[in-house]
Design a protein around this motif. Structure first.
Motif, PDB file in Angstrom:
ATOM      1  N   VAL A  35     -13.332 -38.899 -36.029  1.00 31.13           N
ATOM      2  CA  VAL A  35     -13.857 -38.033 -37.230  1.00 31.13           C
ATOM      3  C   VAL A  35     -14.652 -38.796 -37.736  1.00 31.13           C
ATOM      4  O   VAL A  35     -14.604 -39.682 -38.322  1.00 31.13           O
ATOM      5  CB  VAL A  35     -12.787 -37.232 -37.990  1.00 31.13           C
ATOM      6  CG1 VAL A  35     -13.571 -36.511 -39.187  1.00 31.13           C
ATOM      7  CG2 VAL A  35     -11.827 -36.853 -37.409  1.00 31.13           C
ATOM      8  N   THR A  55      -9.895 -35.815 -40.872  1.00 32.94           N
ATOM      9  CA  THR A  55      -9.161 -36.395 -40.037  1.00 32.94           C
ATOM     10  C   THR A  55      -7.624 -35.804 -39.857  1.00 32.94           C
ATOM     11  O   THR A  55      -7.070 -35.563 -38.832  1.00 32.94           O
ATOM     12  CB  THR A  55      -9.136 -37.807 -40.337  1.00 32.94           C
ATOM     13  OG1 THR A  55     -10.347 -38.380 -40.468  1.00 32.94           O
ATOM     14  CG2 THR A  55      -8.151 -38.670 -39.362  1.00 32.94           C
ATOM     15  N   ALA A  67      -5.838 -38.918 -34.157  1.00 32.88           N
ATOM     16  CA  ALA A  67      -7.029 -38.713 -34.890  1.00 32.88           C
ATOM     17  C   ALA A  67      -7.213 -40.036 -35.916  1.00 32.88           C
ATOM     18  O   ALA A  67      -6.453 -40.646 -36.107  1.00 32.88           O
ATOM     19  CB  ALA A  67      -7.027 -37.606 -35.706  1.00 32.88           C
ATOM     20  N   LEU A  69     -10.411 -41.822 -38.463  1.00 30.57           N
ATOM     21  CA  LEU A  69     -11.500 -41.727 -39.196  1.00 30.57           C
ATOM     22  C   LEU A  69     -12.321 -42.914 -38.640  1.00 30.57           C
ATOM     23  O   LEU A  69     -12.038 -43.968 -38.406  1.00 30.57           O
ATOM     24  CB  LEU A  69     -11.121 -41.821 -40.610  1.00 30.57           C
ATOM     25  CG  LEU A  69     -12.434 -41.757 -41.699  1.00 30.57           C
ATOM     26  CD1 LEU A  69     -12.961 -40.382 -41.468  1.00 30.57           C
ATOM     27  CD2 LEU A  69     -11.910 -42.104 -42.962  1.00 30.57           C
TER      28      LEU A  69
END
Length: 142
Positions: A35, A55, A67, A69
């Motif tokens: 993300v 995220t 996921a 960041l």
């Protein structure tokens, strides 16, 4: 095992995001979504939601195994850490595939790059972009 990376802003999740992530997940056995951090989104309006929120939301989606960041300065740092076999770009993402391939080769990352296909709207009013969602909200509340 085929490790796949999909990346994006993922602001105000919509069916287009889900289509992209499902298609990317189908190309491998493990999907990692990166993300984009707020400060790295320079090609369009800044995200509405904070990176941690985006995220968390992306990580809660069924196709996503993990996921992440993105890195604040170097978008390739999480890719190096994940070490994917394949990077899947969204059908409408602005990225230059050749430039990404060159950057990966420079860093010694051996993976392929593919593009996901577009999701066709299921009905006339279906919104498949964050900017269209924001515009509809503005239209309805002004």
């Amino acid at each position: 095992m085929t490790r796949v990376v999909a990346q994006g802003t993922f602001d105000l999740l919509h069916p287009g995001h889900l289509h992209y992530l499902r298609e990317a997940a189908a190309m491998g056995t493990e999907l990692h979504a990166i993300v984009a951090r707020h400060e790295n989104v320079t090609h369009k309006d800044a995200p509405v939601l904070d990176g941690r929120q985006r995220t968390e939301m992306v990580g809660a989606l069924d196709p996503v195994d993990e996921a992440h960041l993105g890195h604040p300065e170097d978008i390739f740092v999480p890719i190096q850490r994940i070490d994917p076999d394949l990077i899947v770009l969204g059908h409408d993402q602005h990225h230059d595939e050749a430039a990404i391939a060159d950057a990966l080769a420079t860093r010694g990352i051996d993976c392929s790059i593919e593009r996901a296909g577009p999701r066709e709207p299921d009905f006339d009013e279906e919104l498949l972009s964050t900017s269209a969602i924001v515009q509809r909200i503005l239209d309805r509340h002004h």
